[in-house]
Design a protein around this motif. Structure first.
Motif, PDB file in Angstrom:
ATOM      1  N   ALA A  47     -56.762  45.151  21.287  1.00 64.98           N
ATOM      2  CA  ALA A  47     -57.115  46.498  20.833  1.00 64.98           C
ATOM      3  C   ALA A  47     -58.550  46.855  21.197  1.00 64.98           C
ATOM      4  N   ASP A  48     -59.481  45.948  20.974  1.00 66.49           N
ATOM      5  CA  ASP A  48     -60.881  46.263  21.243  1.00 66.49           C
ATOM      6  C   ASP A  48     -61.121  46.472  22.732  1.00 66.49           C
ATOM      7  N   ARG A  49     -60.512  45.627  23.566  1.00 64.04           N
ATOM      8  CA  ARG A  49     -60.685  45.791  25.008  1.00 64.04           C
ATOM      9  C   ARG A  49     -60.068  47.104  25.484  1.00 64.04           C
ATOM     10  N   ALA A  50     -58.879  47.401  24.975  1.00 64.99           N
ATOM     11  CA  ALA A  50     -58.214  48.640  25.391  1.00 64.99           C
ATOM     12  C   ALA A  50     -59.013  49.862  24.960  1.00 64.99           C
ATOM     13  N   GLN A  51     -59.620  49.806  23.778  1.00 69.48           N
ATOM     14  CA  GLN A  51     -60.439  50.925  23.320  1.00 69.48           C
ATOM     15  C   GLN A  51     -61.627  51.139  24.261  1.00 69.48           C
ATOM     16  N   GLN A  52     -62.295  50.067  24.637  1.00 68.68           N
ATOM     17  CA  GLN A  52     -63.424  50.172  25.554  1.00 68.68           C
ATOM     18  C   GLN A  52     -62.976  50.717  26.904  1.00 68.68           C
ATOM     19  N   GLU A  53     -61.822  50.255  27.359  1.00 78.79           N
ATOM     20  CA  GLU A  53     -61.295  50.701  28.643  1.00 78.79           C
ATOM     21  C   GLU A  53     -61.040  52.204  28.641  1.00 78.79           C
ATOM     22  N   MET A  54     -60.446  52.711  27.563  1.00 81.91           N
ATOM     23  CA  MET A  54     -60.127  54.141  27.512  1.00 81.91           C
ATOM     24  C   MET A  54     -61.387  54.996  27.418  1.00 81.91           C
ATOM     25  N   MET A  55     -62.400  54.528  26.696  1.00 85.55           N
ATOM     26  CA  MET A  55     -63.643  55.297  26.604  1.00 85.55           C
ATOM     27  C   MET A  55     -64.345  55.344  27.960  1.00 85.55           C
ATOM     28  N   GLU A  56     -64.371  54.219  28.661  1.00 84.95           N
ATOM     29  CA  GLU A  56     -64.990  54.199  29.986  1.00 84.95           C
ATOM     30  C   GLU A  56     -64.238  55.110  30.954  1.00 84.95           C
ATOM     31  N   ARG A  57     -62.913  55.062  30.874  1.00 86.82           N
ATOM     32  CA  ARG A  57     -62.104  55.902  31.770  1.00 86.82           C
ATOM     33  C   ARG A  57     -62.337  57.387  31.475  1.00 86.82           C
ATOM     34  N   ALA A  58     -62.386  57.744  30.199  1.00 88.20           N
ATOM     35  CA  ALA A  58     -62.618  59.139  29.827  1.00 88.20           C
ATOM     36  C   ALA A  58     -63.958  59.630  30.353  1.00 88.20           C
ATOM     37  N   LEU A  59     -64.967  58.794  30.241  1.00 85.20           N
ATOM     38  CA  LEU A  59     -66.300  59.180  30.693  1.00 85.20           C
ATOM     39  C   LEU A  59     -66.326  59.362  32.206  1.00 85.20           C
ATOM     40  N   ARG A  60     -65.702  58.437  32.933  1.00 87.95           N
ATOM     41  CA  ARG A  60     -65.686  58.543  34.385  1.00 87.95           C
ATOM     42  C   ARG A  60     -64.966  59.801  34.854  1.00 87.95           C
ATOM     43  N   GLU A  61     -63.814  60.072  34.246  1.00 91.64           N
ATOM     44  CA  GLU A  61     -63.041  61.236  34.668  1.00 91.64           C
ATOM     45  C   GLU A  61     -63.772  62.535  34.339  1.00 91.64           C
ATOM     46  N   ALA A  62     -64.428  62.590  33.191  1.00 91.85           N
ATOM     47  CA  ALA A  62     -65.176  63.804  32.833  1.00 91.85           C
ATOM     48  C   ALA A  62     -66.345  64.028  33.783  1.00 91.85           C
ATOM     49  N   ARG A  63     -66.979  62.952  34.251  1.00 98.74           N
ATOM     50  CA  ARG A  63     -68.098  63.090  35.186  1.00 98.74           C
ATOM     51  C   ARG A  63     -67.644  63.581  36.554  1.00 98.74           C
ATOM     52  N   LYS A  64     -66.342  63.503  36.799  1.00102.06           N
ATOM     53  CA  LYS A  64     -65.811  64.057  38.038  1.00102.06           C
ATOM     54  C   LYS A  64     -65.442  65.530  37.891  1.00102.06           C
ATOM     55  N   GLY A  65     -65.731  66.094  36.750  1.00100.77           N
ATOM     56  CA  GLY A  65     -65.441  67.498  36.522  1.00100.77           C
ATOM     57  C   GLY A  65     -64.061  67.765  35.978  1.00100.77           C
ATOM     58  N   ARG A  66     -63.388  66.761  35.455  1.00101.95           N
ATOM     59  CA  ARG A  66     -62.027  66.930  34.965  1.00101.95           C
ATOM     60  C   ARG A  66     -62.025  67.181  33.466  1.00101.95           C
ATOM     61  N   CYS A  67     -60.985  67.858  33.008  1.00104.67           N
ATOM     62  CA  CYS A  67     -60.771  68.045  31.570  1.00104.67           C
ATOM     63  C   CYS A  67     -59.958  66.864  31.071  1.00104.67           C
ATOM     64  N   VAL A  68     -60.587  66.045  30.262  1.00 97.04           N
ATOM     65  CA  VAL A  68     -59.976  64.810  29.782  1.00 97.04           C
ATOM     66  C   VAL A  68     -59.504  65.022  28.343  1.00 97.04           C
ATOM     67  N   VAL A  69     -58.231  64.810  28.106  1.00 95.95           N
ATOM     68  CA  VAL A  69     -57.686  64.873  26.756  1.00 95.95           C
ATOM     69  C   VAL A  69     -57.479  63.448  26.255  1.00 95.95           C
ATOM     70  N   ARG A  70     -58.219  63.112  25.226  1.00 90.48           N
ATOM     71  CA  ARG A  70     -58.047  61.800  24.579  1.00 90.48           C
ATOM     72  C   ARG A  70     -57.108  62.032  23.400  1.00 90.48           C
ATOM     73  N   LEU A  71     -55.873  61.585  23.556  1.00 92.64           N
ATOM     74  CA  LEU A  71     -54.789  61.931  22.630  1.00 92.64           C
ATOM     75  C   LEU A  71     -54.516  60.781  21.670  1.00 92.64           C
ATOM     76  N   LYS A  72     -54.606  61.080  20.371  1.00 92.19           N
ATOM     77  CA  LYS A  72     -54.389  60.082  19.333  1.00 92.19           C
ATOM     78  C   LYS A  72     -53.301  60.552  18.380  1.00 92.19           C
ATOM     79  N   GLN A  73     -52.639  59.590  17.719  1.00 92.19           N
ATOM     80  CA  GLN A  73     -51.606  59.970  16.769  1.00 92.19           C
ATOM     81  C   GLN A  73     -52.230  60.444  15.471  1.00 92.19           C
ATOM     82  N   GLY A  74     -51.510  61.324  14.766  1.00 96.54           N
ATOM     83  CA  GLY A  74     -51.986  61.794  13.473  1.00 96.54           C
ATOM     84  C   GLY A  74     -53.263  62.592  13.609  1.00 96.54           C
TER      85      GLY A  74
END
Length: 764
Positions: A472-499
């Protein structure tokens, strides 16, 4: 949704479910040969079209088929004759074993085939001793139908030899029956290697079987068609891909063991065991939950050391077990369409030890052109341009006579969104628009249901977090890094969580990470790159499952006369550490998230040793699973019986995600209602009575103390009357008995009311 009939109302049943006769025990047989024995042939008596159908089904199950008939092959139907001539089935002429001309006792024609079969079976070697016989020439629609007396005689003979019999159109002469089945096609995994070439292209691993228990075979066929048309067309390919992924999960460690035979071992009773055998519940339906807690992995590993351990302390067997659990998680949570679309490269990536992805070369080396970093597997954006295709500004000298061109990279945006409890109609309007109109890429948690992901347009890339047990901790770090990279490319990043993302959704961690990102990703050693600041992360709240799930089953978190407050908690702390549970308060409802996998320890902690602050064992509890989804379910019981309920045959395996609701509000709205749990002066809204409220806070406080003292004294007296045990409060025991039923220990309710179909949202 009407409440189902309680499991039992008879105290002599012990509270367990009462078996309802009339069902069939659905089994699946495979006749694949093993290193230890050769399966007995599958025998079919008859030579018509029905016999050909049964033979084909048996051949697909790897059975060796023997057709028992009379006369020569000219009397056999065309398909069977072809299969006999091409060696797919064997043919036995029973006339060769009939001896009626020399035995005057065999004058009854109904006994001729019985004695011929007995003689034939007697001559078989033990290795091919029959186990199954299918009589097909008793079909009602045929003019040459075998008589019932003959079928009964053969059935009696087979029973004397421990042979299971299926007799067409004679249900009382059947030891087993054939369900109406459908086998989904299983196309090969898309791969450049040869490892997937063996996969079939027509018949696949997935089969479904429908039986009406003899009440309507024609209707069973229709129901089968209805089910098939409602499943994704490539669901068979999804099953094939999961099978391939299971093999890949073990392949690397098996190869490493062959490379280092003297130093590479699996922990367990035998070093020759298959890695899957080390954890038989890793990817089967026998495990109560695929979320069994395991320790978090502290470090990252990219190679195997020659001492049999990885740098983060995992043995090879531990790593194989972990991968098999990951496969189980992927099978449980990911949409079928995504499973079907997996390539072999994807599978290896999902099972990779490294948790986070590395930054692309273009992000750290401006000299690399966009075409060199373009990914062929990424989806296009709304402008139909692939990611990474935004032109980078050329390097210009401060002494150049030409002005520097403006930066053409649009600012990216991160949207942190809650998807609600599950049903797509419970998305907020803002969340729906973000998913369907604004998103360039969606990074979703694994618990987001497929029905919500189906709303995302196909042009939008969807990535599902690998938040599997121990990762869980590794996957959380991976998703945050991915979101940051994609946003820096000018993309609209939706980080989707349950509830709702703010309720145990690591909402704070992500907001702080995006607000103050590290200068470079910890997964790379390349120099840091200055990036323009991103707009503030926009958080879109979602309907919290903690409140919505109980409501779906008419369980209020607060209810006048039963609960004046509620508390949301979890037993899982950082790194999987077990946390303390709140003490018992009669007027409070406790909602426990992410705790069903630790049910035993949670219940043990709550009941404790019988102290005043511990929960009485008769306190109601509800475990709610997959709330607002078509297969939603609630198991209602008491703290002392909930473990037995979840392990019962009626409940079977858990259906993640699940949550617990504990307190008297669980039983408050059942039947005619049970809202007299609290004292008369407490109306559940912070007032004791109109009179007390009008006479000032001092009188109110004194009245509350008096009521509390009387209530405490009453409880103490009842506890003493029950010899000091927690079974004590006779009034509460009566309430529980009225709620569940006399002698009933739990109740199961499941299914979504059909009225919710009015709120279905069509996907693109």
């Amino acid at each position: 949704m009407s409440p189902p009939t309680p499991s039992s109302s008879n105290p002599t049943t012990g509270g367990f479910s009462v078996p309802q006769p009339g069902a069939s025990l659905l089994l699946s047989f495979s006749f694949r040969p093993s290193p230890y024995s050769q399966p007995a042939p599958f025998f079919i008596l008859g030579s018509g079209p029905l016999a050909a159908q049964r033979a084909f089904a048996a051949i697909e199950a790897n059975a060796s088929v023997v057709i028992l008939g009379k006369g020569n092959l000219e009397n056999v139907c065309e398909e069977l004759r072809w299969r006999v001539n091409h060696g797919q089935v064997s043919w036995v002429d029973l006339d060769q074993f009939s001896d009626i001309t020399h035995d005057t006792e065999l004058v009854n024609p109904d006994l001729v085939d019985t004695f011929a079969l007995d003689k034939y079976f007697s001559g078989l070697p033990p290795s091919v001793s029959p186990k199954f016989l299918c009589i097909t020439d008793t079909l009602l629609s045929t003019t040459t139908r075998r008589s019932r007396a003959s079928a009964l005689s053969i059935h009696t003979l087979c029973h004397s030899r421990n042979i299971n019999v299926n007799t067409t159109d004679y249900p009382d002469l059947c030891d087993f029956s054939f369900a109406t089945t459908y086998r989904f096609p299983d196309l090969p995994v898309i791969s450049g290697g040869s490892s997937s070439a063996h996969l079939p292209t027509n018949g696949g691993a997935l089969q479904i079987a429908i039986t009406t228990n003899g009440q309507g075979c024609r209707l069973a066929g229709r129901i089968k068609r209805e089910i098939v048309t409602r499943l994704p067309r490539d669901v068979g390919k999804a099953v094939g891909n999961v099978g391939k992924m299971r093999a890949l999960a073990k392949e690397r460690d098996r190869d490493a063991k062959q490379m280092f035979p003297s130093i590479f071992g699996f922990s367990g009773p035998s070093t020759t065991e298959d890695p899957e055998e080390l954890d038989p519940c890793a990817d089967t339906d026998t495990a109560p939950t695929p979320n069994s807690p395991i320790p978090q992995r502290p470090g990252r590993t990219v190679f195997i050391q020659e001492n049999g351990f990885s740098p983060d302390g995992e043995t090879t067997a531990d790593r194989t077990r972990r991968r098999m659990k990951w496969v189980a998680q992927i099978s449980e949570y990911w949409p079928l369409e995504k499973l079907a679309a997996m390539t072999e490269k994807d599978m290896k990536g999902y099972l990779e030890d490294e948790g986070a992805e590395t930054e692309t070369k273009a992000e750290v080396d401006p000299s690399v052109t966009p075409i060199e970093t373009r990914s062929s597997c990424m989806a296009t954006t709304k402008s139909e341009l692939p990611p990474f295709s935004v032109p980078l500004p050329p390097q210009t000298s401060i002494h150049s006579i030409f002005p520097s061109p403006p930066n053409t990279i649009k600012p990216g945006q991160i949207l942190l969104i809650g998807s609600g409890p599950g049903h797509p109609s419970l998305l907020t309007i803002a969340a729906h628009r973000a998913l369907t109109e604004l998103a360039d890429i969606v990074l979703a948690d694994k618990l987001v249901p497929a029905a919500v992901l189906a709303l995302i347009p196909s042009r939008v890339e969807v990535v599902i977090a690998k938040k599997f047990p121990g990762n869980a901790d590794r996957a959380q770090q991976e998703m945050m890094e991915r979101a940051l990279r994609e946003a820096r490319k000018g993309r609209c990043v939706v980080r989707l969580k349950q509830g709702d993302p703010a309720i145990y959704g690591r909402f704070g961690e992500e907001v702080l990470y995006f607000r103050n990102p590290p200068p470079r990703s910890p997964s790379t050693t390349t120099p840091a790159v200055d990036h323009p600041p991103l707009p503030p992360t926009l958080v879109i709240p979602g309907v919290s499952s903690a409140l919505a799930a109980p409501t779906m089953f008419d369980i209020p978190c607060t209810q006048r006369g039963a609960s004046t407050s509620f508390l949301i908690t979890t037993p899982v702390g950082k790194g999987g550490k077990m946390l303390d549970m709140p003490k018992y308060e009669r007027s409070r409802t406790v909602v426990v998230l992410m705790g069903v996998a630790r049910l035993r320890s949670v219940v043990k902690t709550l009941i404790g040793s019988g102290k005043d602050a511990d929960y009485p064992p008769y306190v109601p509890i509800a475990i709610i699973e997959r709330a607002s989804m078509p297969d939603q379910r609630v198991v209602e019981s008491t703290l002392e019986d909930i473990e037995h309920a979840m392990e019962s045959a009626e409940v079977g395996a858990q259906r993640p995600p699940g949550m617990m609701v504990i307190g008297w509000s669980v039983s408050a709205l059942w039947g005619d209602g049970n809202v007299d749990v609290l004292s008369e002066g407490d109306d559940g809204e912070g007032e004791t009575s109109g009179k007390c409220a009008s006479e000032g806070t001092g009188i109110l406080r004194e009245a509350s103390k008096t009521i509390e003292a009387e209530f405490r004294e009453k409880n103490e007296q009842e506890m003493k009357q029950s010899e000091g045990t927690k079974i004590g409060n006779s009034e509460d025991v009566r309430r529980v008995r009225n709620w569940l039923g006399d002698g009933v220990r739990w109740r199961v309710r499941e299914g979504l009311a059909s009225t919710w179909d009015l709120f279905n949202i069509d996907s693109e």
